[in-house]
Design a protein around this motif. Structure first.
Motif, PDB file in Angstrom:
ATOM      1  N   ARG A  49       0.821  -1.209   0.000  1.00 47.50           N
ATOM      2  CA  ARG A  49       0.000   0.000   0.000  1.00 47.50           C
ATOM      3  C   ARG A  49       0.853   1.257   0.000  1.00 47.50           C
ATOM      4  O   ARG A  49       0.411   2.307  -0.480  1.00 47.50           O
ATOM      5  CB  ARG A  49      -0.918   0.012   1.220  1.00 47.50           C
ATOM      6  N   ASN A  52       1.888   2.409  -3.750  1.00 47.89           N
ATOM      7  CA  ASN A  52       1.034   3.127  -4.709  1.00 47.89           C
ATOM      8  C   ASN A  52       0.239   4.258  -4.057  1.00 47.89           C
ATOM      9  O   ASN A  52      -0.684   4.789  -4.656  1.00 47.89           O
ATOM     10  CB  ASN A  52       0.123   2.162  -5.469  1.00 47.89           C
ATOM     11  N   LEU A  54      -1.803   4.275  -1.441  1.00 49.16           N
ATOM     12  CA  LEU A  54      -2.979   4.004  -0.600  1.00 49.16           C
ATOM     13  C   LEU A  54      -2.628   4.370   0.839  1.00 49.16           C
ATOM     14  O   LEU A  54      -3.458   4.849   1.596  1.00 49.16           O
ATOM     15  CB  LEU A  54      -3.380   2.536  -0.699  1.00 49.16           C
ATOM     16  N   PHE A  58      -5.127   6.852   1.609  1.00 48.09           N
ATOM     17  CA  PHE A  58      -6.407   6.166   1.801  1.00 48.09           C
ATOM     18  C   PHE A  58      -6.502   5.598   3.215  1.00 48.09           C
ATOM     19  O   PHE A  58      -7.482   5.785   3.905  1.00 48.09           O
ATOM     20  CB  PHE A  58      -6.541   5.053   0.756  1.00 48.09           C
ATOM     21  N   HIS A  59      -5.442   4.906   3.629  1.00 47.71           N
ATOM     22  CA  HIS A  59      -5.372   4.412   5.001  1.00 47.71           C
ATOM     23  C   HIS A  59      -4.584   5.427   5.810  1.00 47.71           C
ATOM     24  O   HIS A  59      -3.401   5.622   5.559  1.00 47.71           O
ATOM     25  CB  HIS A  59      -4.667   3.053   5.049  1.00 47.71           C
ATOM     26  N   PRO A  79      -3.060   8.096  -4.701  1.00 49.55           N
ATOM     27  CA  PRO A  79      -3.027   6.841  -5.456  1.00 49.55           C
ATOM     28  C   PRO A  79      -3.622   6.966  -6.852  1.00 49.55           C
ATOM     29  O   PRO A  79      -3.124   6.317  -7.784  1.00 49.55           O
ATOM     30  CB  PRO A  79      -3.836   5.866  -4.598  1.00 49.55           C
TER      31      PRO A  79
ATOM     32  N   GLU B 197     -10.542   0.864  -2.324  1.00 45.95           N
ATOM     33  CA  GLU B 197      -9.088   0.762  -2.507  1.00 45.95           C
ATOM     34  C   GLU B 197      -8.753   0.477  -3.971  1.00 45.95           C
ATOM     35  O   GLU B 197      -7.889   1.115  -4.559  1.00 45.95           O
ATOM     36  CB  GLU B 197      -8.559  -0.411  -1.671  1.00 45.95           C
ATOM     37  N   GLU B 200      -9.432   3.513  -6.226  1.00 50.22           N
ATOM     38  CA  GLU B 200      -8.361   4.504  -6.091  1.00 50.22           C
ATOM     39  C   GLU B 200      -7.148   4.083  -6.912  1.00 50.22           C
ATOM     40  O   GLU B 200      -6.491   4.911  -7.535  1.00 50.22           O
ATOM     41  CB  GLU B 200      -7.943   4.627  -4.623  1.00 50.22           C
ATOM     42  N   SER B 201      -6.855   2.789  -6.879  1.00 50.90           N
ATOM     43  CA  SER B 201      -5.675   2.284  -7.569  1.00 50.90           C
ATOM     44  C   SER B 201      -5.874   2.225  -9.076  1.00 50.90           C
ATOM     45  O   SER B 201      -4.963   1.863  -9.802  1.00 50.90           O
ATOM     46  CB  SER B 201      -5.322   0.886  -7.070  1.00 50.90           C
TER      47      SER B 201
END
Lengths: 281, 252
Positions: A49, A52, A54, A58-59, A79, B197, B200-201
């Motif tokens: 993670r 990229n 995340l 994201f986290h 990301p 997730e 987003e990727s």
């Protein structure tokens, strides 16, 4: 310049007390095929993670240190921007296919990037051909087997023409035959297209022979880093609870019994060849 | 727990003149029948409505699925009939209202059986509905079979631990489903995080202007279908006016 570089990387998830990654420094060269392994919960997924974006976008959590991927600082690049350069393939193939046909899924990222229709068409055709799933193009995800779903997920990442593809245990939902097919595909993508591959995997029996380098993580730290033969033959890896390939194990047992093969074999085929060679001598 | 009732709504990829029509044209057909059904409560014109719909259903080769959907709403139709008959002793009117309901369902069932959700999403998108909404719609449809399978797994798991679903009074039975519902919802929420997730990727929202691999294009036959539907509805309205009755009797 390395394509992925981490310097003293620490990360702790917002809800956790313990750091998931502690002081990881590594650098991966362009075109390398890297196998990342380690026991469950050692931080492999967390590290993916970080590659990229995340993490930390994201986290959320405590992010220290630096990660550079394709010249971008991950801490400053979200990301969705990084996805042009780094593709991430997840463990559960089902949860990364959103559309009602394979073709549409492969086009998804390209549509998001706002590419013109002709270019999307060209790249979709190319990605379907490379992954060998052209005849599945109109199928819905739930009509596919796990292996086919995972190939579709890889195609949809490849279509974005990334420089790096990171795969987080892509075979854990697959049977051994589909897993082998997938590894074969990854090998071709790495060799023919020059795409850098970071593969997180437990099934070292099946994939040790295609990697150029093995990284092993334990408890959030990068414990081992070297060629597959170096890392897998060492005493340390067995103590971590990582399943060492049976061919290596047999090589070691033969060695203890006084039979020395030329080099540690990374697959059953290689082992068979070496034993045959030894007998002929 | 059987989930077979959902089958009637599920689109199957097939090829027929109706399937090939633009979703917007098909929607206008369904709308014209809706309009038509709204005009009449008499039994005969409603049966005429079915007579017009039936050839389309056969042309689309979805007769069996279509009948299954109609069977699914039959209980509701009988309920409508019974309530109306109790309220107004007019038998013909009660039959007419029930028939009207079935005709509505029949028309939209044909629409959903012959329109792929992908095309429907595309039609919405091209009609100016924000992509976030159409994406939510198509993704929801994509995950219906997945969630159905998951529900079945949970039912099996809980049953093998001794959960009895078909036991007790109505309230008890509803409560029996709690151990099914909770893991199902928790699983779905967890899945949605995975999905986010993955989105987003894959460059979700990276470009201001999103493009599309496919574009729907209205062809001659689509315009023809729209024209015929409009003509049919106008003709029905004309007949209705001639018969000198209020235009919209009883809105169901």
């Amino acid at each position: 310049m390395p394509i992925i570089e981490a310097k003293n990387l620490f990360f702790r998830y917002a809800a956790a007390e313990k750091y998931a990654i502690r002081n990881v420094s590594l650098s991966i060269r362009r075109g390398e095929f890297v196998l990342l392994t380690g026991p469950s919960g050692c931080g492999k997924t967390t590290l993916c993670r970080c590659f990229n974006g995340l993490i930390p976008h994201f986290h959320r959590g405590v992010f220290e240190g630096e990660v550079w991927v394709c010249g971008y600082s991950v801490a400053e690049t979200p990301p969705n921007k990084l996805s042009k350069h780094v593709g991430l393939v997840f463990q559960n193939p089902e949860n990364q296919l959103f559309c009602l046909s394979v073709e549409k899924d492969v086009a998804f990222g390209l549509e998001n990037m706002g590419l013109p229709e002709a270019e999307i068409r060209r790249r979709v055709e190319w990605a379907l051909r490379v992954t060998g799933i052209e005849e599945l193009r109109h199928r819905a995800p739930h009509e596919l087997s796990g292996g086919q779903q995972q190939k579709a997920a890889i195609a949809s990442v490849l279509a974005m023409e990334p420089e790096v593809v990171v795969l987080d245990e892509p075979t854990s939902f697959l049977d051994p035959r589909s897993a082998l097919e997938l590894f074969d595909l990854l090998k071709r993508i790495n060799e023919d297209l020059g795409v850098t591959i970071v593969l997180v995997e437990h099934r070292l029996d099946l994939c040790a022979s295609i990697a150029q380098r093995v990284l092993a993580m334990v408890d959030g730290e990068l414990a081992l880093d070297g060629s597959p033969a170096e890392v897998l033959c060492g005493e340390a890896i067995r103590l971590f609870g990582v399943g060492v390939p049976k061919s290596i194990r047999l090589y070691q047992l033969l060695l203890e019994a006084g039979v020395e093969l030329e080099h540690p074999p990374l697959s059953a085929e290689e082992l068979a060849d070496l034993v045959r060679q030894k007998i002929c001598q | 727990m059987s989930l077979s009732f959902l089958e009637g709504l599920q689109f199957r990829r097939m090829d027929s003149p109706i399937h090939r029509l633009d979703p917007r044209a098909k929607f206008v057909i369904a709308l014209s029948i809706l309009g038509y059904a709204m005009l009449f409560t008499e039994v005969i014109p409603l049966i005429v409505g079915f007579a017009i719909l039936l050839p389309l259903v056969f042309a689309a080769k979805v007769f069996r699925m279509w009948v299954r959907t109609i069977k699914g709403v039959l209980v509701l139709a009988i309920l409508i009939f019974a309530i109306n008959w109790l309220v107004t002793p007019d038998l013909a009117m009660a039959v007419g209202l029930a028939l009207r309901f079935v005709l509505l369902v029949a028309a939209f069932s044909l629409f959903f059986l012959t329109t792929s959700p992908d095309d429907l999403g595309l039609a919405l998108e091209q009609s100016g509905v924000p992509y976030e909404l159409t994406f939510a719609f198509t993704t929801a449809i994509r995950f219906v079979p997945v969630l159905c399978r998951e529900a079945q797994t949970i039912v099996d798991a809980q049953r093998s631990r001794g959960l009895e679903l078909e036991r007790g009074g109505l309230l008890k039975r509803i409560r029996n489903y709690l151990p099914i519902l909770v893991p199902l919802v928790v699983g779905a929420i967890r899945r949605s995080v995975d999905l986010a997730e993955a989105m987003e990727s894959r460059a979700w929202g990276v470009s201001e202007k999103r493009t599309s691999l496919y574009r729907l294009k209205m062809r001659g036959r689509d315009y023809l279908a729209i024209l015929l539907s409009a003509a049919f509805f106008l003709l029905a309205m004309y007949v209705k006016l001639l018969s000198n009755q209020p235009l919209l009797p009883w809105l169901l």
